[in-house]
Design an enzyme around this catalytic site. Structure first.
Site, PDB file in Angstrom:
ATOM      1  N   GLU A 113      29.807  60.013  26.953  1.00 45.30           N
ATOM      2  CA  GLU A 113      30.076  59.142  28.109  1.00 45.30           C
ATOM      3  C   GLU A 113      30.623  57.816  27.642  1.00 45.30           C
ATOM      4  OE1 GLU A 113      26.400  58.512  30.145  1.00 45.30           O
ATOM      5  OE2 GLU A 113      26.101  60.648  30.455  1.00 45.30           O
ATOM      6  N   LYS A 115      30.405  53.793  27.344  1.00 42.25           N
ATOM      7  CA  LYS A 115      29.348  52.772  27.325  1.00 42.25           C
ATOM      8  C   LYS A 115      29.875  51.573  28.101  1.00 42.25           C
ATOM      9  CE  LYS A 115      25.927  50.598  24.370  1.00 42.25           C
ATOM     10  NZ  LYS A 115      25.902  49.307  24.976  1.00 42.25           N
ATOM     11  N   ASP A 117      30.276  48.123  29.796  1.00 43.16           N
ATOM     12  CA  ASP A 117      29.832  46.817  29.309  1.00 43.16           C
ATOM     13  C   ASP A 117      29.439  45.944  30.496  1.00 43.16           C
ATOM     14  OD1 ASP A 117      29.223  44.905  27.530  1.00 43.16           O
ATOM     15  OD2 ASP A 117      31.289  44.324  27.074  1.00 43.16           O
ATOM     16  N   LYS A 315      29.808  51.938  18.886  1.00 44.31           N
ATOM     17  CA  LYS A 315      30.418  50.711  19.409  1.00 44.31           C
ATOM     18  C   LYS A 315      31.816  50.544  18.830  1.00 44.31           C
ATOM     19  CE  LYS A 315      27.576  47.372  20.532  1.00 44.31           C
ATOM     20  NZ  LYS A 315      27.270  46.606  21.720  1.00 44.31           N
ATOM     21  N   CYS A 409      38.130   9.125  24.689  1.00 47.02           N
ATOM     22  CA  CYS A 409      39.096  10.027  25.316  1.00 47.02           C
ATOM     23  C   CYS A 409      40.404  10.035  24.516  1.00 47.02           C
ATOM     24  CB  CYS A 409      39.356   9.584  26.748  1.00 47.02           C
ATOM     25  SG  CYS A 409      40.660  10.535  27.539  1.00 47.02           S
ATOM     26  N   CYS A 412      43.211   8.351  26.978  1.00 44.83           N
ATOM     27  CA  CYS A 412      43.205   6.960  27.444  1.00 44.83           C
ATOM     28  C   CYS A 412      42.320   6.057  26.595  1.00 44.83           C
ATOM     29  CB  CYS A 412      42.799   6.893  28.911  1.00 44.83           C
ATOM     30  SG  CYS A 412      41.059   7.245  29.176  1.00 44.83           S
ATOM     31  N   CYS A 427      35.687  12.334  30.531  1.00 45.15           N
ATOM     32  CA  CYS A 427      36.290  11.021  30.601  1.00 45.15           C
ATOM     33  C   CYS A 427      36.207  10.634  32.073  1.00 45.15           C
ATOM     34  CB  CYS A 427      37.755  11.071  30.167  1.00 45.15           C
ATOM     35  SG  CYS A 427      38.618   9.552  30.595  1.00 45.15           S
ATOM     36  N   CYS A 433      43.628   7.665  33.341  1.00 43.58           N
ATOM     37  CA  CYS A 433      43.753   8.620  32.237  1.00 43.58           C
ATOM     38  C   CYS A 433      44.903   9.596  32.557  1.00 43.58           C
ATOM     39  CB  CYS A 433      42.429   9.344  32.082  1.00 43.58           C
ATOM     40  SG  CYS A 433      42.425  10.526  30.752  1.00 43.58           S
TER      41      CYS A 433
HETATM   42  S1  IVH Z   1      21.838  55.612  28.498  1.00 42.61           S
HETATM   43  C1  IVH Z   1      17.459  55.171  26.775  1.00 42.61           C
HETATM   44  N1  IVH Z   1      24.371  55.584  29.091  1.00 42.61           N
HETATM   45  O1  IVH Z   1      23.729  50.367  27.124  1.00 42.61           O
HETATM   46  C2  IVH Z   1      18.723  54.455  26.946  1.00 42.61           C
HETATM   47  N2  IVH Z   1      23.316  53.507  28.620  1.00 42.61           N
HETATM   48  O2  IVH Z   1      21.385  49.819  24.800  1.00 42.61           O
HETATM   49  C3  IVH Z   1      19.393  54.959  28.131  1.00 42.61           C
HETATM   50  N3  IVH Z   1      24.808  51.576  28.827  1.00 42.61           N
HETATM   51  O3  IVH Z   1      21.630  48.323  28.496  1.00 42.61           O
HETATM   52  C4  IVH Z   1      20.696  54.339  28.280  1.00 42.61           C
HETATM   53  N4  IVH Z   1      26.603  52.688  29.387  1.00 42.61           N
HETATM   54  O4  IVH Z   1      22.611  49.757  30.301  1.00 42.61           O
HETATM   55  C5  IVH Z   1      23.300  54.836  28.754  1.00 42.61           C
HETATM   56  N5  IVH Z   1      26.612  55.736  29.650  1.00 42.61           N
HETATM   57  C6  IVH Z   1      25.555  54.988  29.321  1.00 42.61           C
HETATM   58  C7  IVH Z   1      25.605  53.585  29.214  1.00 42.61           C
HETATM   59  C8  IVH Z   1      24.469  52.882  28.841  1.00 42.61           C
HETATM   60  C9  IVH Z   1      26.095  51.494  29.149  1.00 42.61           C
HETATM   61  C10 IVH Z   1      23.969  50.394  28.481  1.00 42.61           C
HETATM   62  C11 IVH Z   1      22.605  50.420  29.085  1.00 42.61           C
HETATM   63  C12 IVH Z   1      21.747  49.640  28.118  1.00 42.61           C
HETATM   64  C13 IVH Z   1      22.513  49.709  26.869  1.00 42.61           C
HETATM   65  C14 IVH Z   1      21.736  50.531  25.871  1.00 42.61           C
END
Ligand code: IVH
Length: 671
Positions: A113, A115, A117, A315, A409, A412, A427, A433
């Site tokens: 999946e 991740k 942000d 990451k 500043c 000025c 300032c 200015c």
């Molecule tokens: S599963 C047991 N799936 O990443 C952990 N987390 O450190 C279950 N996050 O703050 C998390 N996308 O909010 C999972 N597809 C995803 C995610 C995800 C982002 C975030 C989550 C958490 C951090 C995990």
């Protein structure tokens, strides 16, 4: 209507609105026009106002917010909210997969999946209705932010189809990039410091006290996991699919946002794909999450104290380069805020050459421990604004001098002020200015404020340098003979400019109020002020308390308004503008017709018979709303001359009705 009939009408409207909402925000499919949607919502709101006892906490009307929470209640998570162990290289992923295989002897399916942000959220549903939403907090306890989460359009308030009677679903709330940029544009117009990245902004938004404000930020939410005392599903993938059927926004396999794979090669291919493809996503991801699919296998692997052994995050490397700081210079904004800027030896990073990076404020310089000529690491923070993330101390020249924040500043030479509790130095000599003087004039003439044509930044520089203008009030005293002598000012441009200035006297009060540049008073706040107080004198005489009572105006804004209006220089300026004939009162708006009622109209290009600003006024006078750019919400586009090709394409793509000037004027019966 009997009470029973009202109840059933409310139910019917709610169902309908929930459905349209789901189709639009989760399925990206618009079944009705905004107008029709708003009309249904208004009907529902009217009934709810009449019968408050019938209002459901999960009514579609709750999407717009309206609750103010001073302190969010702290609640204990029913299932601890763990984090994921991170890895930064593919080797680590290969090792992780090998370790898994040692414990689990059967075939293994992995689910890959994105991740997201953003900010983690846990939402509980009881009997198919939204019950509560809690932030992660420290993992054991989080904050109850239900009314703010209710405003997120992609979060269902009522579920469809089959669902467990009591469960929690977890996911990530994020701010789409487009919204982030829109917010920052607004902030820049208001002379406010820009938000650093979408994630922090999402997290700040979720903690806003006023849910109405949250609703305006258009947060979004992807869901990624189901939690129950005893699971109704046998695998993660199955649970995600089921959640999708209930109406949640879940990643779709056909968009490759979720993928079941059999081995490490599948995982690595998914990583490679998104390492590139993420650049065109409308939101930010910072990695990939890999989970073991079968719940039985998840249990077998278990947890460490902080994270599950059955999942890992990969990451993405934030692109980072090393370069030298050649100098630190300081910029003074129109509000007087002084921002230190690092001038860098040019370096290529993520598609562009970076020459400068903001150092934000004195604290940041302190935190980095910055010395002159340091070699620094630059990252594209959130891939948008380059950011200095550290210093390569091993390459520091000796002796080296610390970078010390200036005390005067740079523009000025007057001493700077540091306000307690604010990170920025200021300032406070606004009237002498130069960058503040120029910045204030630029803001005043900008499109969203007084919209004065014929005056660019360079001309303003010249006018200020030649001391023809010192403040916005002086614009109205400019004469032909003063301007014609300036470089690059031909007769036509001088006349244009004078006409533009004179034309600006017709701008409504709210524009003038926005234009005078009170800190934190942006377009929306100006409108609210103009509407609530009607005249500048009423605002000048308004107490702090009565300001705070006004819609959209909090303590910070009220304080800033008081501070501005208690300054004699500003009052003198307002008087000067009054004498020049600018509008300092709200005119009773007389609608000429309601032909455009409920319609958002966008104008583009230039017109022959009337000016752009008159066109906008006509739209409002006929009941319409002016839209700033073409979007799904646009109902009508008035196309003038020289309309941009990209606008045209967008309008065609979105199938938006287009008319030319003449057709439009005919439609509103303008003669
Ligand atoms: S599963 C047991 N799936 O990443 C952990 N987390 O450190 C279950 N996050 O703050 C998390 N996308 O909010 C999972 N597809 C995803 C995610 C995800 C982002 C975030 C989550 C958490 C951090 C995990």
């Amino acid at each position: 209507m009997s009470l029973e009939e009202v109840k059933s009408k409310i139910n019917q409207l709610s169902e309908q609105l929930h459905h349209y909402n789901y189709m639009y925000y989760v399925k990206s499919e618009s079944l009705v026009s905004d107008y029709e949607f708003d009309m249904l919502l208004k009907e529902l709101e009217a009934l709810e106002a009449q019968f408050p006892e019938l209002v459901d906490a999960n009514s579609p009307s709750k999407r717009v917010g309206g609750t103010v929470t001073k302190n969010f209640e702290s609640v204990t998570h029913r299932f601890p909210m763990l984090s994921l162990s991170n890895s930064y290289s593919k080797d680590e992923i290969v090792e992780w997969e090998a370790r898994i295989k040692k414990t689990i002897e059967q075939d293994i399916e992995y689910v890959c999946e994105l991740k997201y942000d953003g900010v983690a959220i846990g939402i509980r549903y009881i009997n198919g209705v939204f019950h509560s939403a809690v932030t992660r907090g420290d993992g054991a306890q989080g904050e109850l932010v239900s009314s703010n989460v209710r405003t997120i359009n992609s979060v269902p308030l009522k579920l469809k189809g089959a669902f467990p009677s009591d469960f929690e679903i977890r996911g990530e709330i994020f701010l789409p990039l487009q919204e982030f940029e829109r917010l920052n544009q607004e902030r820049s117009a208001e002379g406010l410091a820009l938000y650093a990245n979408p994630r922090n902004t999402a997290s700040g938004t979720l903690k806003l006290q006023d849910s109405r404000m949250v609703s305006k930020r258009n947060l979004d939410c992807y869901l990624y996991g189901m939690y129950e005392e005893r699971s109704s599903y046998t695998s993660h993938y199955q649970a995600v699919l089921a959640a999708g059927k209930m109406g949640f926004k879940v990643p779709l396999a056909e968009q490759r946002k979720i993928e079941k794979v059999k081995d490490v090669n599948g995982i690595l291919a998914f990583i490679d794909y998104w390492d590139q493809a993420r650049k065109s996503l409308p939101f930010e991801i910072d990695g990939i999450v890999i989970k073991i699919n079968a719940y039985t296998q998840q249990e077998e692997l278990g947890y460490t104290a902080k994270s599950p052994r059955w999942a890992i995050a990969y990451k993405f490397q934030a692109e980072r380069v090393e370069t030298k700081i050649e100098s630190v210079t300081y910029q003074v904004g129109r509000t007087g805020a002084v921002t230190p800027v690092a001038n860098l030896r040019p370096v290529y990073l993520g598609g562009t050459t970076v020459k400068r990076a903001s150092l934000h404020n004195a604290e940041q310089i302190e935190k980095l421990g910055l010395h002159e000529n340091d070699l620094v690491y630059v990252e594209k923070g959130g891939e948008i604004i380059p950011k200095i993330v550290g210093v390569n101390v091993s390459k520091r020249m000796t002796p080296a001098r610390r970078v010390v924040f200036i005390s005067d500043c740079p523009a000025c030479n007057k001493a700077l002020t540091k306000i307690q509790g604010e990170a920025q130095h200021y300032c406070t000599h606004a009237s002498i200015c130069p960058p503040q003087v120029k910045g204030k004039i630029e803001h005043f003439i900008s499109r969203k404020a007084m919209d004065i044509d014929g005056l660019g930044a360079e001309t303003i520089d010249t006018l200020v340098e030649k001391e023809l203008i010192r403040d916005i009030g002086d614009l109205y005293a400019l004469r032909f003979d003063q301007l014609i002598d300036l470089d690059r000012m031909a007769e036509k441009s001088v006349n244009n400019l004078l006409e533009g200035i004179s034309d600006s006297k017709n701008r409504p009060f709210e524009k003038v109020l926005f234009g005078i540049g009170i800190r934190y008073v942006g377009e929306t706040v100006s409108k609210k002020l103009a509407k609530a107080f009607r005249t500048i004198d009423n605002i000048i005489n308004a107490s702090y308390e009565s300001l705070v009572e006004t819609d959209e105006i909090g303590e910070k804004i009220a304080q800033s308004i008081r501070l501005f209006l208690e300054d004699e220089t500003n009052i003198a300026l307002i008087n000067k503008l009054k004498a020049a004939g600018l509008c300092f009162e709200t005119e009773e708006q007389v609608l000429s017709s309601s032909i455009l009622e409920g319609q958002t109209v966008v104008i583009s290009g230039t017109f022959e018979r009337i000016s752009r600003s008159e066109m906008k006024k006509l739209i409002e006078e006929n009941g319409g709303k002016n839209g700033s750019s073409i979007s799904k919400k646009t109902n009508l586009l008035v196309a003038g001359d020289n309309m941009g090709p990209s606008k045209l394409k967008k309008a065609v793509d979105l199938n938006i009705e287009m008319v030319n000037e003449e057709e439009f004027l005919k439609r509103i019966q303008y003669d």
